[in-house]
Write a protein that holds these residues in place. Structure first.
Motif, short mmCIF file in Angstrom:
data_model
loop_
_atom_site.label_atom_id
_atom_site.label_comp_id
_atom_site.label_asym_id
_atom_site.label_seq_id
_atom_site.Cartn_x
_atom_site.Cartn_y
_atom_site.Cartn_z
N GLU A 125 -12.57 4.57 6.07
CA GLU A 125 -11.48 5.91 5.76
C GLU A 125 -10.52 5.65 4.82
O GLU A 125 -10.14 6.23 4.29
CB GLU A 125 -11.10 6.11 7.29
CG GLU A 125 -10.20 7.31 7.32
CD GLU A 125 -10.92 8.47 7.04
OE1 GLU A 125 -10.23 9.43 6.41
OE2 GLU A 125 -12.06 8.74 7.26
N ARG A 126 -9.92 4.24 5.01
CA ARG A 126 -8.61 3.60 4.33
C ARG A 126 -9.11 3.67 2.76
O ARG A 126 -8.51 4.23 1.85
CB ARG A 126 -8.33 2.63 4.53
CG ARG A 126 -7.71 2.36 6.12
CD ARG A 126 -7.06 0.95 6.07
NE ARG A 126 -5.86 0.64 5.55
CZ ARG A 126 -4.56 1.30 5.67
NH1 ARG A 126 -4.48 1.61 6.86
NH2 ARG A 126 -3.76 1.04 5.01
N GLY A 127 -10.41 3.21 2.36
CA GLY A 127 -10.97 3.37 0.96
C GLY A 127 -10.91 4.95 0.58
O GLY A 127 -10.81 5.42 -0.63
N ARG A 128 -11.51 5.72 1.57
CA ARG A 128 -11.69 7.28 1.01
C ARG A 128 -10.12 7.51 0.69
O ARG A 128 -10.08 8.68 -0.32
CB ARG A 128 -11.98 8.00 2.27
CG ARG A 128 -13.78 7.76 2.14
CD ARG A 128 -14.50 8.77 3.17
NE ARG A 128 -16.03 8.53 3.57
CZ ARG A 128 -16.10 8.00 4.68
NH1 ARG A 128 -15.50 7.81 5.65
NH2 ARG A 128 -17.59 7.57 4.89
N GLN A 129 -9.06 7.39 1.42
CA GLN A 129 -7.76 7.91 1.23
C GLN A 129 -7.11 7.19 0.22
O GLN A 129 -6.08 7.48 -0.15
CB GLN A 129 -7.14 7.59 2.73
CG GLN A 129 -7.69 8.51 3.70
CD GLN A 129 -6.73 8.18 5.03
OE1 GLN A 129 -6.34 7.43 5.10
NE2 GLN A 129 -7.39 9.02 6.08
N ASP A 134 -4.93 -2.70 5.65
CA ASP A 134 -4.13 -2.47 6.80
C ASP A 134 -3.01 -3.48 6.80
O ASP A 134 -3.11 -4.66 6.36
CB ASP A 134 -4.58 -1.93 8.04
CG ASP A 134 -5.39 -3.04 8.79
OD1 ASP A 134 -5.14 -4.09 8.51
OD2 ASP A 134 -6.05 -2.66 9.57
N GLN A 135 -2.15 -3.40 7.51
CA GLN A 135 -1.03 -4.24 7.73
C GLN A 135 -1.40 -5.65 8.40
O GLN A 135 -0.65 -6.56 8.52
CB GLN A 135 0.01 -3.64 8.79
CG GLN A 135 -0.20 -3.26 10.20
CD GLN A 135 0.90 -2.49 10.90
OE1 GLN A 135 1.85 -1.91 10.32
NE2 GLN A 135 0.32 -2.19 12.14
N ASP A 136 -2.50 -5.56 9.11
CA ASP A 136 -3.07 -6.84 9.70
C ASP A 136 -3.66 -7.59 8.66
O ASP A 136 -3.80 -8.93 9.04
CB ASP A 136 -4.13 -6.56 10.69
CG ASP A 136 -3.46 -5.81 12.03
OD1 ASP A 136 -2.64 -6.23 12.48
OD2 ASP A 136 -4.15 -4.89 12.39
N LEU A 268 -11.15 5.99 19.41
CA LEU A 268 -11.00 4.60 19.13
C LEU A 268 -11.32 3.95 17.88
O LEU A 268 -12.45 4.73 17.17
CB LEU A 268 -11.73 3.69 20.25
CG LEU A 268 -11.54 3.89 21.66
CD1 LEU A 268 -12.37 3.07 22.71
CD2 LEU A 268 -9.93 3.28 21.95
N LYS A 269 -10.70 3.16 17.36
CA LYS A 269 -10.98 2.58 15.83
C LYS A 269 -12.15 2.13 15.63
O LYS A 269 -12.72 2.33 14.80
CB LYS A 269 -9.88 1.77 15.24
CG LYS A 269 -8.51 2.61 15.23
CD LYS A 269 -7.18 1.71 14.86
CE LYS A 269 -5.97 2.51 14.49
NZ LYS A 269 -5.09 1.72 14.02
#
Length: 312
Positions: A125-129, A134-136, A268-269
């Motif tokens: 999802e992050r790649g698509r956006q 992420d922050q971790d 849930l992620k």
């Protein structure tokens, strides 16, 4: 000899043609979709020697099974959706696919394990956006190497999962409802596993094998994978474990009701839910059909078919 080929209506025509083309030309084949009325099944099964059923199942009352039937051949591994008891009463052997789907399901199990460990849904999802890590910064992700994987169900599929896990450097614990060499007691396996994967059939002995007690024994952060049958996991106990943040991830290829997946799962992620596709592959269907053809030839020669599940 005559064969009835019964199939799920939604199965694309080209796939039905592909499977039927593998049947020797010496067999006469009648196509019969699952949606056909019982009267049509009754007529067809009285006139045939072998009946083939594609996965998804068609439960038929035993009076529809004709006396001429010498074999009911399933292209699936599971048989809980078929009237095996009725066939047994009529003295008709029922055979499954002989483990034709085992490689595909084993590969898919590894896929789910890795996808959950590496947080694939969120990262996709992050790649698509167009977003970065992420922050971790990966501190919430894990490798399979060095993890203890508990395999519950050590038949055709479970054993192949074990073979593939070894190349990742995982420690493997196994358990089955039948005695198998080097197995661990179920409670011990559950307590010590970082990842638990289920590979059992659904029956009165296995239904709810993962329930409130078993979730209580699990490590915090355990990953649970199920590519077998949804009935193996007690839904309410699963939701309670999720609410308590007991699980580190969940990979399901089977759910109790596909149309009513609980919102708690979807929110849930690190949960992956797929529509029972672990065994779906062209190679699986081809292997299942070739195994069926082998059984046809056994019947034609007056021999016993292989992989009979009702001991006839």
């Amino acid at each position: 000899m005559k064969t009835v080929f019964s199939y799920k209506d939604k199965l694309p025509r080209q796939y039905v043609d592909f499977l039927i083309d593998l049947i020797p030309k010496s067999f006469t084949v009648e196509r019969l979709p699952f949606s056909a009325p019982d009267s049509q099944f009754e007529r067809a099964l009285k006139e045939t020697d072998i009946a083939i059923f594609t996965p998804s199942g068609k439960y038929l009352p035993e009076h529809l099974y004709g006396n001429r039937l010498k074999l009911i051949q399933l292209l699936s591994s599971g048989y809980d959706k078929f009237n095996v008891e009725g066939a047994t009463k009529k003295g008709i052997p029922v055979a499954n696919n002989g483990g034709a789907n085992a490689i595909a399901v084993a590969e898919y199990t590894i896929l789910l394990i890795l996808a959950v460990l590496r947080g694939l849904p969120g990262n996709l999802e992050r790649g698509r956006q167009g977003k970065g890590m992420d922050q971790d910064y990966g501190m919430n992700l894990n490798t399979l190497h060095g993890k203890t994987v508990g395999i519950i169900g050590y038949g055709n599929i479970g054993s192949k999962v074990s073979e593939r896990l070894q190349s990742f450097g995982a420690k493997i614990l196994i358990n089955d409802i039948k005695p198998v060499p080097n197995s661990s007691p179920l409670n011990e396996l559950i307590e010590n596993s970082d990842i638990i994967t289920l590979h059992l059939r659904n029956n009165p002995q296995t239904a709810g094998i993962i329930g409130k007690k078993e979730f209580g024994l699990m490590k915090k952060g355990v990953i649970l994978i199920n590519t077998a049958r949804p009935e193996l996991i007690d839904d309410q106990a699963l939701y309670a474990a999720l609410k308590e943040d007991k699980l580190g991830g969940l990979g399901l290829d089977v759910v109790t009701d596909k149309k009513k997946i609980d919102a708690r799962l979807l929110s849930l992620k690190n949960v992956i839910i797929t529509p029972h596709v672990a065994g779906a592959a062209k190679e699986t269907y081809e292997a299942a059909m070739m195994f069926a053809v082998k059984n046809f030839e056994h019947i034609a020669r007056g021999e016993k078919p292989e992989s009979v599940i009702n001991s006839l």
